[in-house]
Every structure is written in structure tokens, then in C-alpha cells.
Motif scaffolding. Sequence first.
Motif, PDB file in Angstrom:
ATOM      1  N   GLU A  45       0.849  -1.275  -0.041  1.00 28.14           N
ATOM      2  CA  GLU A  45       0.069   0.090  -0.138  1.00 28.14           C
ATOM      3  C   GLU A  45       0.834   1.184  -0.097  1.00 28.14           C
ATOM      4  O   GLU A  45       2.015   1.368   0.724  1.00 28.14           O
ATOM      5  CB  GLU A  45      -0.954  -0.011   1.151  1.00 28.14           C
ATOM      6  N   GLY A 102       0.989  12.439   0.322  1.00 24.42           N
ATOM      7  CA  GLY A 102       0.183  13.698   0.383  1.00 24.42           C
ATOM      8  C   GLY A 102       1.526  14.892   0.974  1.00 24.42           C
ATOM      9  O   GLY A 102       2.613  14.622   0.607  1.00 24.42           O
ATOM     10  N   GLY A 122       5.030  10.593   2.689  1.00 27.22           N
ATOM     11  CA  GLY A 122       4.503   9.407   1.975  1.00 27.22           C
ATOM     12  C   GLY A 122       4.710   8.305   3.030  1.00 27.22           C
ATOM     13  O   GLY A 122       5.452   8.314   3.956  1.00 27.22           O
ATOM     14  N   SER A 163       0.962   5.626   0.130  1.00 25.31           N
ATOM     15  CA  SER A 163      -0.063   6.489   0.275  1.00 25.31           C
ATOM     16  C   SER A 163       1.005   7.656   0.476  1.00 25.31           C
ATOM     17  O   SER A 163       1.984   7.719   0.884  1.00 25.31           O
ATOM     18  CB  SER A 163      -0.796   6.680   1.527  1.00 25.31           C
TER      19      SER A 163
END
Length: 143
Positions: free
Chosen positions: A119, A123, A127, A121
Motif C-alpha cells: 500500500e 500527501g 508518504g 500513500s
Amino acid sequence: MATVELRFSALPEHVRTARLVAAAVARRAGVEEAVLDEVRLAVGEACSRAVGLHQSVGITAPVKVSLIEEEKQFSIEVGDEAPHTVPGEGAGGAGGDEVDAEEDEMGLAVISGLVDDVEVSAGEHGGLIRMTWPTAPQTVVLP
């Protein structure tokens, strides 16, 4: 749930240590011996990526690695504090950003090839890559 946390300066020479610690904790958690090389390589790639991101934008905060042992799985989370932009939204300009984006995508492709359960992610505040492997059931041998 047992967790080991590492924090290291964003320097390439610390990536090797993170790989060794991750493999040792994975072995203790019950990850199959045949998979340990993949764990080592994936952690090395994720940590190298985080180091590169920190260095490219001048972040002095440490790279964070969490090694999480759960009932039937072992997870490793590698976090960075580099701001990430959504593809197509960046400063859009000449040169360097495109090369960095290609290198970043290549690193993520390598990790995805090594780990079935990944996974990612990201922003504006950093990260996280979470990689998970199954663990072998612990057997108890009685005399």
C-alpha cells in the motif's frame, strides 16, 4: 502486536542497517526463509527512495521504519516527510522533476514486483509504503 521502530538520518549508508534489522525481525516473526531476500530488497528500495526524497528537498527529519508483527502477518512501514504532489498537479516545468518522478515510479515498481501486498500513500506532509508478508504458524514441539 509487537512493533520495532527505527529512525535514521536520511543518508544512504544507513539503508543497509535498516535492511539487516528488517530481515532479522522478519525472521523472528516467522516470515519464511525463502522470502527474506525479498524483504531485504524491498526494504532497501523503500528506504533508498525515502532517503532520496528527503535529500532532494533538503529535509533533515529522519526516515521512519516500523516493523510490525501481527498474528498471521508481518508488515513494514517506511515513511518519509517529503511533500508529494498528485501527478499532473506539480510545478510542471522543465527538467528535474520529471527525472525524479520516473525514478520514483521505478522504485515503486520494483517494490511491487517483490511484495504481493503493498500500500502506498502520499500527501503534502509525506508518504508511507506499507508492505505485508504472511507468517508461518508457530508450532510448539512437546517432549
